[in-house]
Design an enzyme around this catalytic site. Structure first.
Site, mmCIF file in Angstrom:
data_model
loop_
_atom_site.group_PDB
_atom_site.id
_atom_site.type_symbol
_atom_site.label_atom_id
_atom_site.label_comp_id
_atom_site.label_asym_id
_atom_site.label_seq_id
_atom_site.Cartn_x
_atom_site.Cartn_y
_atom_site.Cartn_z
ATOM 1 N N TYR A 142 0.823 -1.212 0.000
ATOM 2 C CA TYR A 142 0.000 0.000 0.000
ATOM 3 C C TYR A 142 0.859 1.265 0.000
ATOM 4 C CZ TYR A 142 -4.729 -1.814 0.845
ATOM 5 O OH TYR A 142 -5.950 -2.394 0.734
ATOM 6 N N LYS A 191 2.806 -15.289 1.960
ATOM 7 C CA LYS A 191 2.945 -16.018 0.693
ATOM 8 C C LYS A 191 4.431 -16.333 0.557
ATOM 9 C CE LYS A 191 1.333 -17.584 -3.252
ATOM 10 N NZ LYS A 191 0.480 -18.790 -3.333
ATOM 11 N N ASP A 223 -3.407 -18.104 0.222
ATOM 12 C CA ASP A 223 -4.428 -18.781 -0.600
ATOM 13 C C ASP A 223 -5.105 -19.893 0.189
ATOM 14 O OD1 ASP A 223 -1.944 -20.038 -0.645
ATOM 15 O OD2 ASP A 223 -2.031 -20.618 -2.761
ATOM 16 N N ASP A 247 -6.383 -6.784 4.249
ATOM 17 C CA ASP A 247 -7.513 -6.089 3.614
ATOM 18 C C ASP A 247 -8.470 -7.111 3.020
ATOM 19 O OD1 ASP A 247 -9.069 -4.016 2.417
ATOM 20 O OD2 ASP A 247 -8.058 -4.442 0.521
ATOM 21 N N ASP A 251 -12.366 -8.771 4.811
ATOM 22 C CA ASP A 251 -13.698 -8.739 4.178
ATOM 23 C C ASP A 251 -14.308 -10.135 4.196
ATOM 24 O OD1 ASP A 251 -13.393 -6.044 3.522
ATOM 25 O OD2 ASP A 251 -14.255 -6.313 1.515
HETATM 26 C C1 IPM Z 1 -10.385 -0.916 4.220
HETATM 27 C C2 IPM Z 1 -10.639 -0.301 2.872
HETATM 28 C C3 IPM Z 1 -9.472 0.608 2.547
HETATM 29 C C4 IPM Z 1 -8.220 -0.239 2.501
HETATM 30 C C5 IPM Z 1 -9.632 1.408 1.253
HETATM 31 C C6 IPM Z 1 -10.916 2.219 1.266
HETATM 32 C C7 IPM Z 1 -8.450 2.274 0.994
HETATM 33 O O1 IPM Z 1 -10.842 -1.263 1.905
HETATM 34 O O2 IPM Z 1 -10.269 -0.163 5.215
HETATM 35 O O3 IPM Z 1 -10.319 -2.145 4.289
HETATM 36 O O4 IPM Z 1 -7.952 -0.912 1.504
HETATM 37 O O5 IPM Z 1 -7.491 -0.232 3.498
HETATM 38 MN MN MN Z 2 -10.929 -3.294 2.701
#
Ligand code: IPM
Ligand code: MN
Length: 359
Positions: A142, A191, A223, A247, A251
């Site tokens: 990032y 990885k 993975d 990240d 999710d």
């Molecule tokens: C998160 C989001 C952010 C990230 C984006 C909006 C930059 O997806 O906080 O997970 O990737 O960190």
């Molecule tokens: Mn995110």
């Protein structure tokens, strides 16, 4: 106690969900006699509209001056066409970095009342899901050098991943400390079969692990981890991840609990300074309709009270009020199904605030 809080209301549903969280903080203030003072810095899309940049210098100053930052969400289609350095997301990355918030804590918990909302089969989740993603937040791919260039092969783009031992050590320490307060297991994700940064990551995690003999440490390729999360999520306690893997996996971890609208997160650095936000995004499709779920933001405010202000009873008061309100059958649209009482975002905020006052 006097608490100075910077509130980033943000874009999309951000203003609605932060307003609901502020109602709950108001109730906490009355009940426990605290004074919450607010400033409202601009970030992301709203900052672009007002000032032309996603992270104005005053925002950094206001956030650093406050004791803690509570955030709704940033981003939306309106700003999608802007160049990378002017996008709303760049503002969020910038404030994380400017505040030195290297540790992103994302708990994923399967509430009993949400079991039917999980996309996983009952037999897969019968032992529950109670894990925390500890994501390195201000390093890795990032923040590495990136760009585009024209070579003899034509136009190219590149992003680079760099991790120093010191960066891995401090986030690993966060993960092990957290594991000591939980089920004492750290799964470190990498990885290492391909990436050099992952090999350094793995060696450094093993080195830090020596200070925590009670904690079981396990290394898992990213993975495989993506697969294990849907096959046997109960195996995870603390998942230690580099920035990008964290990240993605956070999710997935949130989604399998069926309650992305309920999950808060904190971003911490050295000391008690922190930024607290819901795990979900700005949901531009429902912005302004008063139908969003404010619970993740309300629970983020609860996390803030204990992590930044040491107010553990107040945190519990909010968490209990959320549980009572859910148990009483109130649901926002995202988690509503037949037999439950459907309420708006603002109504959910009021119901939880009332519970805090009466609790
Ligand atoms: C998160 C989001 C952010 C990230 C984006 C909006 C930059 O997806 O906080 O997970 O990737 O960190
Ligand atoms: Mn995110």
């Amino acid at each position: 106690m006097k608490c100075n809080i910077a509130v980033i209301r943000g874009d999309g549903i951000g203003p609605e969900i932060t307003d609901a969280a502020l109602s709950c903080l108001y109730a906490v203030g009355v009940k426990f006699k605290h004074e919450f003072n607010y400033t409202f810095p601009l970030l992301g899309g709203e900052a672009i509209d007002a000032t032309g940049v996603p992270l104005p210098p005053e925002t950094i100053e206001m956030c650093n001056k406050a004791d803690a930052v509570l955030m709704g969400s940033v981003g939306g289609p309106k700003w999608d066409k802007l160049p990378g350095h002017l996008r709303p997301e760049k503002g969020l990355l910038g404030i994380r970095s400017a505040m030195g918030l290297y540790a992103n804590i994302r708990p994923a918990f399967l509430y009993d009342s949400m079991k039917n909302a999980s996309p996983l089969k009952n037999e897969v989740i019968k032992n529950g899901i109670d894990l925390v993603v500890v994501r390195e937040l201000i390093g890795g791919i990032y923040f590495g050098e990136r760009g585009q260039r024209r070579t003899e092969r034509g136009q190219e783009a590149y992003d680079t991943e760099i991790y120093s031992v010191a960066e891995v050590e401090r986030i690993a320490k966060t993960a092990f400390e957290l594991a000591m307060t939980r089920r004492k297991k750290v799964t470190s994700i990498d990885k290492a079969n391909v990436l050099e940064t992952s090999r350094l990551w793995r060696a450094t995690v093993d080195f830090v692990a020596k200070n925590y003999p009670e904690v079981t440490v396990e290394h898992m390729l990213v993975d495989n981890c993506a697969m294990q999360l849907v096959k046997n999520p109960s195996q995870f306690d603390v998942m230690l991840c580099p920035n990008m893997f964290g990240d993605i996996l956070s999710d997935e971890a949130a989604m399998i609990t069926g309650s992305i609208g309920l999950l808060p997160s904190s971003s911490l650095g050295v000391g008690t300074h922190g930024l607290y936000e819901p795990i979900h995004g700005s949901a531009p499709d429902i912005a302004g309709t008063d139908t969003a779920n404010p619970i993740a933001t309300i629970l983020a405010a609860a996390m803030m009270l204990s992590s930044s202000f040491g107010l553990n009873n107040e945190t519990l008061a909010i968490q209990n009020a959320v549980n009572k309100t859910l148990n009483a059958g109130y649901r926002t649209a995202d988690i509503h199904s037949s037999g439950f009482k459907k309420v708006s975002c603002s109504k959910m905020g009021e119901l939880i605030a009332m519970e805090i006052l009466q609790g």
